[in-house]
Scaffold this motif. Structure first.
Motif, PDB file in Angstrom:
ATOM      1  N   PHE A 468       0.756  -1.187   0.060  1.00  0.00           N
ATOM      2  CA  PHE A 468      -0.030  -0.011   0.029  1.00  0.00           C
ATOM      3  C   PHE A 468       0.957   1.321  -0.138  1.00  0.00           C
ATOM      4  CE2 PHE A 468      -2.222   3.306   2.055  1.00  0.00           C
ATOM      5  CZ  PHE A 468      -3.390   3.602   1.596  1.00  0.00           C
ATOM      6  N   ILE A 469       1.929   1.084   0.796  1.00  0.00           N
ATOM      7  CA  ILE A 469       2.768   2.508   1.038  1.00  0.00           C
ATOM      8  C   ILE A 469       3.413   2.609  -0.308  1.00  0.00           C
ATOM      9  CG2 ILE A 469       4.868   3.106   2.178  1.00  0.00           C
ATOM     10  CD1 ILE A 469       2.248   3.764   3.761  1.00  0.00           C
ATOM     11  N   TYR A 470       4.084   1.542  -0.899  1.00  0.00           N
ATOM     12  CA  TYR A 470       4.925   1.542  -2.156  1.00  0.00           C
ATOM     13  C   TYR A 470       4.055   2.234  -3.322  1.00  0.00           C
ATOM     14  CZ  TYR A 470       7.478   0.204  -6.260  1.00  0.00           C
ATOM     15  OH  TYR A 470       8.265   0.139  -7.376  1.00  0.00           O
ATOM     16  N   PHE A 471       2.733   1.839  -3.451  1.00  0.00           N
ATOM     17  CA  PHE A 471       2.046   2.421  -4.617  1.00  0.00           C
ATOM     18  C   PHE A 471       1.061   3.669  -4.248  1.00  0.00           C
ATOM     19  CE2 PHE A 471       2.179  -2.136  -5.394  1.00  0.00           C
ATOM     20  CZ  PHE A 471       2.965  -2.166  -6.839  1.00  0.00           C
ATOM     21  N   LEU A 472       1.040   4.083  -3.280  1.00  0.00           N
ATOM     22  CA  LEU A 472      -0.098   4.890  -2.876  1.00  0.00           C
ATOM     23  C   LEU A 472       0.248   6.362  -1.963  1.00  0.00           C
ATOM     24  CD1 LEU A 472      -3.370   2.959  -2.431  1.00  0.00           C
ATOM     25  CD2 LEU A 472      -2.425   4.192  -4.192  1.00  0.00           C
ATOM     26  N   LEU A 473       1.647   6.015  -1.398  1.00  0.00           N
ATOM     27  CA  LEU A 473       2.016   7.361  -0.537  1.00  0.00           C
ATOM     28  C   LEU A 473       3.172   8.012  -1.404  1.00  0.00           C
ATOM     29  CD1 LEU A 473       1.858   8.817   2.042  1.00  0.00           C
ATOM     30  CD2 LEU A 473       3.791   7.184   2.907  1.00  0.00           C
ATOM     31  N   PRO A 474       2.973   9.204  -1.734  1.00  0.00           N
ATOM     32  CA  PRO A 474       4.050  10.009  -2.121  1.00  0.00           C
ATOM     33  C   PRO A 474       5.028  10.552  -0.961  1.00  0.00           C
ATOM     34  CG  PRO A 474       2.110  11.621  -1.876  1.00  0.00           C
ATOM     35  CD  PRO A 474       1.743   9.998  -1.450  1.00  0.00           C
ATOM     36  N   GLU A 475       6.121  10.727  -1.662  1.00  0.00           N
ATOM     37  CA  GLU A 475       7.260  11.307  -0.365  1.00  0.00           C
ATOM     38  C   GLU A 475       6.986  12.866   0.103  1.00  0.00           C
ATOM     39  OE1 GLU A 475       9.339  11.429   2.394  1.00  0.00           O
ATOM     40  OE2 GLU A 475       9.939   9.606   1.098  1.00  0.00           O
ATOM     41  N   THR A 476       6.887  12.837   1.432  1.00  0.00           N
ATOM     42  CA  THR A 476       6.511  14.277   1.999  1.00  0.00           C
ATOM     43  C   THR A 476       7.768  15.075   2.633  1.00  0.00           C
ATOM     44  OG1 THR A 476       5.696  13.056   3.868  1.00  0.00           O
ATOM     45  CG2 THR A 476       3.993  13.683   2.386  1.00  0.00           C
ATOM     46  N   LYS A 477       8.981  14.348   2.611  1.00  0.00           N
ATOM     47  CA  LYS A 477       9.997  15.147   3.291  1.00  0.00           C
ATOM     48  C   LYS A 477      10.346  16.375   2.753  1.00  0.00           C
ATOM     49  CE  LYS A 477      13.904  13.558   0.746  1.00  0.00           C
ATOM     50  NZ  LYS A 477      15.197  12.652   0.477  1.00  0.00           N
ATOM     51  N   GLN A 478      10.534  17.255   3.664  1.00  0.00           N
ATOM     52  CA  GLN A 478      10.821  18.609   3.348  1.00  0.00           C
ATOM     53  C   GLN A 478       9.884  19.617   2.469  1.00  0.00           C
ATOM     54  OE1 GLN A 478      15.022  18.629   2.101  1.00  0.00           O
ATOM     55  NE2 GLN A 478      15.739  17.573   3.498  1.00  0.00           N
ATOM     56  N   VAL A 479       8.847  18.983   2.254  1.00  0.00           N
ATOM     57  CA  VAL A 479       7.736  19.666   1.768  1.00  0.00           C
ATOM     58  C   VAL A 479       7.010  20.494   2.839  1.00  0.00           C
ATOM     59  CG1 VAL A 479       5.668  19.701   0.488  1.00  0.00           C
ATOM     60  CG2 VAL A 479       7.200  18.061   0.041  1.00  0.00           C
ATOM     61  N   PRO A 480       6.674  21.906   2.659  1.00  0.00           N
ATOM     62  CA  PRO A 480       5.982  22.749   3.769  1.00  0.00           C
ATOM     63  C   PRO A 480       4.730  22.096   3.935  1.00  0.00           C
ATOM     64  CG  PRO A 480       7.068  24.243   2.044  1.00  0.00           C
ATOM     65  CD  PRO A 480       7.293  22.665   1.430  1.00  0.00           C
ATOM     66  N   ILE A 481       4.072  22.334   5.417  1.00  0.00           N
ATOM     67  CA  ILE A 481       3.071  21.399   5.669  1.00  0.00           C
ATOM     68  C   ILE A 481       2.032  22.322   4.716  1.00  0.00           C
ATOM     69  CG2 ILE A 481       2.640  23.151   7.288  1.00  0.00           C
ATOM     70  CD1 ILE A 481       1.727  20.224   9.039  1.00  0.00           C
ATOM     71  N   GLU A 482       1.890  23.207   4.646  1.00  0.00           N
ATOM     72  CA  GLU A 482       0.653  23.881   3.798  1.00  0.00           C
ATOM     73  C   GLU A 482       0.869  23.818   2.287  1.00  0.00           C
ATOM     74  OE1 GLU A 482      -1.642  24.679   5.634  1.00  0.00           O
ATOM     75  OE2 GLU A 482      -0.902  25.367   7.535  1.00  0.00           O
ATOM     76  N   GLU A 483       1.809  23.132   1.597  1.00  0.00           N
ATOM     77  CA  GLU A 483       1.849  22.875   0.349  1.00  0.00           C
ATOM     78  C   GLU A 483       1.775  21.136   0.023  1.00  0.00           C
ATOM     79  OE1 GLU A 483       4.773  24.999  -1.730  1.00  0.00           O
ATOM     80  OE2 GLU A 483       4.223  26.780  -0.669  1.00  0.00           O
ATOM     81  N   VAL A 484       1.775  20.480   0.974  1.00  0.00           N
ATOM     82  CA  VAL A 484       1.809  19.149   0.706  1.00  0.00           C
ATOM     83  C   VAL A 484       0.448  18.712  -0.299  1.00  0.00           C
ATOM     84  CG1 VAL A 484       1.553  16.798   2.049  1.00  0.00           C
ATOM     85  CG2 VAL A 484       2.887  18.647   3.076  1.00  0.00           C
ATOM     86  N   TYR A 485      -0.349  19.581  -0.089  1.00  0.00           N
ATOM     87  CA  TYR A 485      -1.827  18.988  -0.844  1.00  0.00           C
ATOM     88  C   TYR A 485      -1.273  19.088  -2.548  1.00  0.00           C
ATOM     89  CZ  TYR A 485      -2.405  23.813  -2.428  1.00  0.00           C
ATOM     90  OH  TYR A 485      -2.087  25.014  -3.177  1.00  0.00           O
ATOM     91  N   LEU A 486      -0.269  19.731  -2.701  1.00  0.00           N
ATOM     92  CA  LEU A 486      -0.009  19.813  -4.132  1.00  0.00           C
ATOM     93  C   LEU A 486       0.644  18.321  -4.743  1.00  0.00           C
ATOM     94  CD1 LEU A 486       1.779  23.279  -4.149  1.00  0.00           C
ATOM     95  CD2 LEU A 486      -0.218  22.574  -5.402  1.00  0.00           C
ATOM     96  N   LEU A 487       1.234  17.601  -3.628  1.00  0.00           N
ATOM     97  CA  LEU A 487       1.664  16.302  -4.090  1.00  0.00           C
ATOM     98  C   LEU A 487       0.717  15.346  -4.727  1.00  0.00           C
ATOM     99  CD1 LEU A 487       3.970  15.495  -1.137  1.00  0.00           C
ATOM    100  CD2 LEU A 487       4.708  16.626  -3.008  1.00  0.00           C
ATOM    101  N   TRP A 488      -0.531  15.419  -4.277  1.00  0.00           N
ATOM    102  CA  TRP A 488      -1.645  14.460  -4.760  1.00  0.00           C
ATOM    103  C   TRP A 488      -1.867  14.719  -6.223  1.00  0.00           C
ATOM    104  CZ3 TRP A 488      -1.291  11.383  -0.792  1.00  0.00           C
ATOM    105  CH2 TRP A 488      -1.247  11.930   0.498  1.00  0.00           C
ATOM    106  N   GLN A 489      -1.800  16.018  -6.587  1.00  0.00           N
ATOM    107  CA  GLN A 489      -2.036  16.703  -7.919  1.00  0.00           C
ATOM    108  C   GLN A 489      -1.093  16.221  -8.865  1.00  0.00           C
ATOM    109  OE1 GLN A 489      -2.386  20.447  -7.582  1.00  0.00           O
ATOM    110  NE2 GLN A 489      -4.107  20.597  -6.200  1.00  0.00           N
ATOM    111  N   SER A 490       0.128  15.526  -8.666  1.00  0.00           N
ATOM    112  CA  SER A 490       1.033  15.127  -9.466  1.00  0.00           C
ATOM    113  C   SER A 490       1.475  13.754  -9.269  1.00  0.00           C
ATOM    114  CB  SER A 490       2.276  15.818  -9.466  1.00  0.00           C
ATOM    115  OG  SER A 490       2.876  15.987  -8.123  1.00  0.00           O
TER     116      SER A 490
END
Length: 514
Positions: A468-490
């Motif tokens: 589940f983690i391998y396929f569905l979780l993007p990496e969030t390290k060093q991404v500002p907390i108020e901009e993490v939502y942008l990861l889902w869009q890519s």
């Protein structure tokens, strides 16, 4: 890469403009807030130790005590199979389910600090009631009357993530896991000592929970509120001053602008729990609020923490030896937490989840094989085999302690947008408590009936969650907390749910044309 989905820097808005310095004020605030983890850890550690003490069993569970004496030197999967005994542990978590939704309201409208203080007071009262219990129902019902103690577990990871700079957010948030592990270790050491104090040593173990509760309360009075929470409450000037103070620089305009934008979006949301169900929040709901907190418990780790002394006694270790073995697992947890703290912001969340998951699968298979060959025949377990089990369980603890343990709190605390953050964290704690309670209630019965198969079951579950983690979780390290939502869009999958990210330059050009 299938699961990467990591957006490049161009899709982030103002992250490259953020500045910070590590100041004494920030460090002290982090340490004081994170100390609340010791309450969680002490709760986990002390429960399992006390339920293996003879003096405790004589008072509240005489049937279990008699069964234990009959099989004193024998291996027996069912030695501690008693639903009332497990209810002593699991009831604390069932009760917390109700309180988590009240915590969301307080955390959002009154602040993270208020939630921490209420939790500390309730924990103190629960410890007093436990220490002076005279019958089993007082032992079970008393602490449940102070169920707001669980608010701490909702507010502290959130607090640490919000005050931390993006580049070190993982390390700072891991302080919660470190203090949790230290709480477990201290509880095991105390249990080892109080087991020799007859007949009231168990009362001392339970009552000493008032110490970390007091530290958390008085330390919490000195904590600043998070800038995110202050802005969300409309206290813009105070929020800006706190942000300058914890960042150690006046150049916080870019970060503060992101907080304002997030707050404006949050103010438009009148029903945050309903908003969690919207399509744009589907990744956070599935990954952060449901999957990760459930998976964290389905690793089987908390069963080992709850019942480490009980497990080791069932394997034929003596009472003192079993408590000593649980101390070893406590030390392993602390070591693992330090490893995670120092490297999670370097290697990332996904790497720790996946690598440790593979290890945990292997260790569960080894434990199952050893038990299938050597255990459950009513004879003493050979010392060499017992040593192998302790080593393998410790290796499992180290793998969990640098992955699902800390990251099960870190990742959910950093992926929710501000408008649903309090509601989302309530869901995280609620699901975590539900599965904690279910596993705690069912583990000893499952150990009795499934025997070594329970460890194969946990191994299979770890395999599923690693995929589940391998396929569905993007990496969030060093991404500002108020901009993490942008990861889902890519992300390769989630962009089909929430929509693809727009190019910032094209968006800017359209705004200028308009």
């Amino acid at each position: 890469m299938a699961g990467g989905g990591f957006s490049d820097a161009g899709t982030l808005k103002r992250a490259h403009l953020y500045e910070y310095k590590t100041t004494p004020y920030f460090v002290v605030a982090c340490i004081v807030a994170a100390s609340g983890g010791s309450l969680f850890g002490y709760d986990l550690g002390v429960s399992g130790g006390v339920t293996s003490m003879d003096d405790f069993l004589k008072v509240f569970f005489p049937k279990v005590y008699r069964r234990k004496q009959e099989h004193l030197q024998e291996t027996d999967y069912c030695k501690y199979d008693d639903q009332i005994l497990t209810l002593f542990t699991s009831s604390l978590y069932f009760a917390g389910l109700i309180s988590t939704f009240g915590a969301s309201h307080v955390t959002r409208n009154k602040g993270r600090k208020a939630s921490i203080l209420v939790g500390a007071v309730n924990f103190f009262l629960g410890a007093i009631l436990n220490a002076f219990a005279v019958n089993i129902w007082m032992l079970i019902v008393g602490p449940n009357l102070t169920r707001c103690r669980h608010w701490i577990w909702q507010s502290i990871p959130l607090y640490l993530s919000e005050i931390s700079p993006a580049k070190i957010r993982g390390t700072v948030n891991q302080l919660f896991q470190l203090t949790t592990c230290l709480g477990i270790l201290v509880a095991n050491l105390i249990n080892y000592g109080t087991n020799k104090i007859h007949p009231w040593g168990w009362r001392l173990s339970l009552g000493l929970a008032t110490v970390p509760a007091s530290i958390m309360f008085f330390g919490g009075l000195c904590l600043p509120e998070t800038p995110n929470s202050l802005v969300e409450q409309g206290k813009l000037e105070e929020g800006k001053k706190v942000l300058e103070k914890i960042r150690g620089t006046p150049n916080i305009d870019a970060e503060f602008a992101d907080l304002i934008d997030a707050s404006n979006a949050a103010q438009a949301v009148k029903h945050p729990f309903r908003n969690l169900l919207q399509r744009k929040n589907r990744p956070q709901l599935i990954i952060g609020a449901l999957a990760i907190p459930a998976f964290q418990q389905l690793t089987g780790m908390n069963s080992i923490l709850f019942y480490a002394p009980v497990i080791f006694q069932s394997l034929g270790f003596g009472s003192g030896a079993s408590l000593y073995s649980s101390i070893i697992t406590g030390v392993a947890l602390v070591v693992a937490a330090l490893i995670s703290m120092f490297f999670v912001d370097k290697f990332g969340r996904r790497a720790f989840f996946i690598e440790a998951g593979i290890e945990m699968i292997c260790y569960m298979i080894i434990v199952a094989i050893v038990l299938a060959l050597e255990f459950g025949e009513g004879k003493a377990l050979p010392k060499a085999v017992g040593a192998v089990l302790v080593v393998v369980i410790c290796l499992f603890v180290v793998a969990y302690g640098r992955s699902w343990g800390p990251l099960g709190w870190l990742v959910p605390s950093e992926i929710f947008p501000l408008e649903t953050r309090s509601a989302g964290q309530s869901m995280v704690v609620c699901v975590n408590l539900l599965f904690t309670a279910i596993i705690a209630q069912c583990f000893l019965a499952s150990l009795c009936h499934l025997r070594y198969g329970i460890f194969l079951l946990f191994g299979g579950l770890v395999f599923i969650m690693t995929c589940f983690i391998y396929f569905l979780l993007p990496e969030t390290k060093q991404v500002p907390i108020e901009e993490v939502y942008l990861l889902w869009q890519s992300h390769w999958y989630w962009k089909n749910i929430v929509g693809e990210a727009e190019d910032p330059l094209e968006l800017k050009e359209r705004k200028l044309e308009a």
